[in-house]
Design a protein around this motif. Structure first.
Motif, PDB file in Angstrom:
ATOM      1  N   THR A   1       0.846  -1.193   0.000  1.00  0.00           N
ATOM      2  CA  THR A   1       0.000   0.000   0.000  1.00  0.00           C
ATOM      3  C   THR A   1       0.878   1.238   0.000  1.00  0.00           C
ATOM      4  O   THR A   1       1.735   1.392   0.871  1.00  0.00           O
ATOM      5  CB  THR A   1      -0.918   0.009   1.236  1.00  0.00           C
ATOM      6  OG1 THR A   1      -1.713  -1.180   1.251  1.00  0.00           O
ATOM      7  CG2 THR A   1      -1.822   1.232   1.222  1.00  0.00           C
ATOM      8  N   LEU A   2       0.648   2.117  -0.964  1.00  0.00           N
ATOM      9  CA  LEU A   2       1.378   3.367  -1.068  1.00  0.00           C
ATOM     10  C   LEU A   2       0.431   4.497  -0.694  1.00  0.00           C
ATOM     11  O   LEU A   2      -0.611   4.681  -1.348  1.00  0.00           O
ATOM     12  CB  LEU A   2       1.922   3.579  -2.484  1.00  0.00           C
ATOM     13  CG  LEU A   2       3.125   2.699  -2.888  1.00  0.00           C
ATOM     14  CD1 LEU A   2       2.688   1.263  -3.124  1.00  0.00           C
ATOM     15  CD2 LEU A   2       3.789   3.237  -4.144  1.00  0.00           C
TER      16      LEU A   2
ATOM     17  N   VAL B   1       4.880   9.849   4.806  1.00  0.00           N
ATOM     18  CA  VAL B   1       3.595  10.540   4.840  1.00  0.00           C
ATOM     19  C   VAL B   1       2.808  10.090   6.063  1.00  0.00           C
ATOM     20  O   VAL B   1       2.733   8.906   6.368  1.00  0.00           O
ATOM     21  CB  VAL B   1       2.790  10.230   3.560  1.00  0.00           C
ATOM     22  CG1 VAL B   1       1.394  10.827   3.640  1.00  0.00           C
ATOM     23  CG2 VAL B   1       3.533  10.771   2.344  1.00  0.00           C
ATOM     24  N   VAL B   2       2.242  11.030   6.774  1.00  0.00           N
ATOM     25  CA  VAL B   2       1.387  10.720   7.917  1.00  0.00           C
ATOM     26  C   VAL B   2      -0.047  10.602   7.420  1.00  0.00           C
ATOM     27  O   VAL B   2      -0.484  11.362   6.558  1.00  0.00           O
ATOM     28  CB  VAL B   2       1.487  11.822   8.988  1.00  0.00           C
ATOM     29  CG1 VAL B   2       0.529  11.550  10.136  1.00  0.00           C
ATOM     30  CG2 VAL B   2       2.917  11.931   9.492  1.00  0.00           C
ATOM     31  N   CYS B   3      -0.777   9.634   7.931  1.00  0.00           N
ATOM     32  CA  CYS B   3      -2.194   9.494   7.581  1.00  0.00           C
ATOM     33  C   CYS B   3      -2.952  10.657   8.219  1.00  0.00           C
ATOM     34  O   CYS B   3      -3.306  10.629   9.396  1.00  0.00           O
ATOM     35  CB  CYS B   3      -2.737   8.160   8.075  1.00  0.00           C
ATOM     36  SG  CYS B   3      -4.406   7.780   7.511  1.00  0.00           S
ATOM     37  N   GLN B   4      -3.152  11.704   7.446  1.00  0.00           N
ATOM     38  CA  GLN B   4      -3.682  12.953   7.977  1.00  0.00           C
ATOM     39  C   GLN B   4      -5.182  12.860   8.277  1.00  0.00           C
ATOM     40  O   GLN B   4      -5.936  12.261   7.533  1.00  0.00           O
ATOM     41  CB  GLN B   4      -3.434  14.094   6.992  1.00  0.00           C
ATOM     42  CG  GLN B   4      -1.982  14.293   6.623  1.00  0.00           C
ATOM     43  CD  GLN B   4      -1.808  15.307   5.520  1.00  0.00           C
ATOM     44  OE1 GLN B   4      -2.765  15.908   5.054  1.00  0.00           O
ATOM     45  NE2 GLN B   4      -0.572  15.501   5.091  1.00  0.00           N
ATOM     46  N   VAL B   5      -5.570  13.476   9.368  1.00  0.00           N
ATOM     47  CA  VAL B   5      -6.983  13.602   9.712  1.00  0.00           C
ATOM     48  C   VAL B   5      -7.221  15.020  10.206  1.00  0.00           C
ATOM     49  O   VAL B   5      -6.581  15.471  11.149  1.00  0.00           O
ATOM     50  CB  VAL B   5      -7.422  12.592  10.792  1.00  0.00           C
ATOM     51  CG1 VAL B   5      -8.879  12.816  11.163  1.00  0.00           C
ATOM     52  CG2 VAL B   5      -7.221  11.173  10.302  1.00  0.00           C
TER      53      VAL B   5
ATOM     54  N   SER C   1       5.639   8.363  -1.491  1.00  0.00           N
ATOM     55  CA  SER C   1       4.566   7.745  -0.698  1.00  0.00           C
ATOM     56  C   SER C   1       5.117   7.034   0.531  1.00  0.00           C
ATOM     57  O   SER C   1       6.292   6.672   0.608  1.00  0.00           O
ATOM     58  CB  SER C   1       3.791   6.743  -1.553  1.00  0.00           C
ATOM     59  OG  SER C   1       4.666   5.730  -2.025  1.00  0.00           O
ATOM     60  N   ARG C   2       4.249   6.855   1.496  1.00  0.00           N
ATOM     61  CA  ARG C   2       4.530   5.985   2.639  1.00  0.00           C
ATOM     62  C   ARG C   2       4.137   4.574   2.234  1.00  0.00           C
ATOM     63  O   ARG C   2       3.028   4.334   1.734  1.00  0.00           O
ATOM     64  CB  ARG C   2       3.722   6.421   3.855  1.00  0.00           C
ATOM     65  CG  ARG C   2       3.813   5.489   5.059  1.00  0.00           C
ATOM     66  CD  ARG C   2       3.009   6.028   6.218  1.00  0.00           C
ATOM     67  NE  ARG C   2       2.993   5.122   7.360  1.00  0.00           N
ATOM     68  CZ  ARG C   2       2.404   5.392   8.517  1.00  0.00           C
ATOM     69  NH1 ARG C   2       1.792   6.557   8.687  1.00  0.00           N
ATOM     70  NH2 ARG C   2       2.431   4.514   9.512  1.00  0.00           N
TER      71      ARG C   2
END
Length: 427
Positions: free
Chosen positions: A30-31, A233-237, A199-200
């Motif tokens: 997963t990217l 990359v941080v999974c932004q919320v 990408s992460r």
């Protein structure tokens, strides 16, 4: 069953479930990138174009033959959304080595095939095939346009668009149809190179192999992803506080049954939050199960809705109520739906109702361990959200400890943000 979570390189991680429970193994890559309107279409299109062929397997027939040689392995592209992040990549399911003939190793060639598709694509003049890009762009545009055919899903989609209009969360993870149709091979190739570089990367494996073997297979098949990476990359919320003004939005379409959707903010209660277990129970009690207040009261006793249920986005922190309503009953149905939430906020539910909701949530959590696909999704989502994917059973244990007061407290944090009506021309 053992769980592992390990950093392989800057911005690259492995989430793993070692188990002998299944006859198949599951592997995914997963990217993850920020979800943005100007890149969402390209990133959603890239896995489909990559899946058309690699340098060694330049067409889908050749790729199909390659999976057949791996005992009929299942391989396909995936596009997901987690908060304000877009997650693209591939998922592969293949027979566990224990069940292969003559001691054949399936894991390594399966990993290698996924790596080949992702990192060594079929090209023409140094970029993607324009024919591949054009045909897959048209297919993507068709999928985007087809959303409207599922009116229940469309009403939820439109509610979220309006509710989160100033947030990246409202961007369609598939992008937009016009951009998909006009995408060129060179433009998509440029996006592809950027995706690989920025990408992460999250690898997931579920099966009987040990950690060292999995790491070695990843190192051989995905070496370019393990070096020269930018900051992860941080999974932004974005947790936008409810403004205090409830918005109401109406769409008119050629429909015979109205759809009423209500969007609530959870007050920052998301996965990994101390009150998340209570929120799960609150949702089950309110509208998440067949014995919930929305189902038993609004649908069954009051007969106001053809269906009525609530669901959570655990990463974003939203609760959405979805219902099917006659046009003339929009007003009374809305009031009844809100009245059931007020009852939960006031503690107007029995111990039996609470215990039924707890059992429902616990059973749902425990049963996820019976599905390789669900465990993959949980592992990847938890890692991207900053949680610990090695301790999935803790949430079920926390749910079992939820009290009457816990549910009341979290229900009082729910704030109505937007109401969406889908009505017919005569409605």
């Amino acid at each position: 069953m053992e769980r592992f979570h390990k950093t392989l390189a800057d911005g690259v991680e492995l989430v793993m479930t070692r188990t002998n429970q299944f006859k198949t193994g599951v592997f995914s890559v997963t990217l993850t990138v920020p979800l943005r309107a100007d890149t969402a279409t390209a990133y959603a299109l890239i896995p489909d174009v990559l899946y058309r062929g690699s340098r060694n397997h330049p067409n889908m027939e050749s790729l199909s033959a390659a999976t057949d040689e791996l005992y009929g392995a299942s391989l396909g592209p995936a596009v997901r959304q987690r908060g304000e992040s877009q997650c693209v990549g591939f998922q592969c399911s293949f027979i566990d080595d224990h069940y292969a003939l003559d001691g054949m190793a399936v894991l390594e060639p399966a990993f290698a095939l996924v790596g080949e598709i992702l990192l060594d694509p079929y090209t023409e003049d140094g970029v993607f095939s324009q024919d591949f890009v054009a045909s897959e762009g048209a297919n993507l545009a068709d999928r985007i346009a087809a959303r409207v055919n599922d009116k229940r899903g469309w009403s939820i989609f439109r509610l979220v668009q309006e509710m989160c209009a100033q947030e990246a969360y409202a961007v369609d993870k598939l992008g937009d149809a016009q951009t998909a149709c006009s995408m060129t091979a060179q433009a998509l190739w440029d996006h592809y190179r950027t995706l690989l570089r920025t990408s992460r990367v999250t690898f997931y494996y579920g099966g009987s192999a040990d950690v060292e073997r999995v790491e070695q297979a990843i190192a051989r098949s995905f070496a370019p992803l393990l070096s020269a990476r930018q900051a992860p990359v941080v999974c932004q919320v974005v947790d936008r506080p409810q403004s205090g003004e409830v918005r109401e939005v109406t769409d008119v379409m050629d429909v015979t049954q109205g759809k009423l959707a209500l969007g609530f903010r959870t007050g920052g209660v998301v996965v990994n939050h101390p009150q998340f277990a209570a929120l799960l129970v609150c949702n089950a009690l309110y509208g998440g199960t067949a014995h919930s207040k929305l189902f038993t009261n609004v649908r069954e006793k009051m007969s106001l809705c053809y269906f009525a249920s609530s669901m959570l986005d655990k990463v974003k922190g939203l609760m959405v109520v979805s219902s099917g309503v006659e046009f003339a009953k929009f007003g009374v149905a809305k009031e009844a739906i809100l009245a059931q939430l007020d009852a939960v906020r006031q503690g107007d539910f029995t111990q039996e109702e609470l215990e039924a909701a707890i059992r429902s949530v616990v059973n749902a959590l425990v049963s996820r361990k019976d599905s390789q696909g669900l465990m993959e999704d949980d592992g990847v989502s938890t890692a991207l959200s900053g949680g610990d994917p090695t301790r999935p059973d803790e949430l079920a244990q926390q749910v079992e400890q939820v009290t009457h007061a816990d549910v009341v407290a979290v229900a009082q944090m729910l704030a109505l943000d937007t109401i969406y009506y889908l009505t017919g021309e005569e409605g």
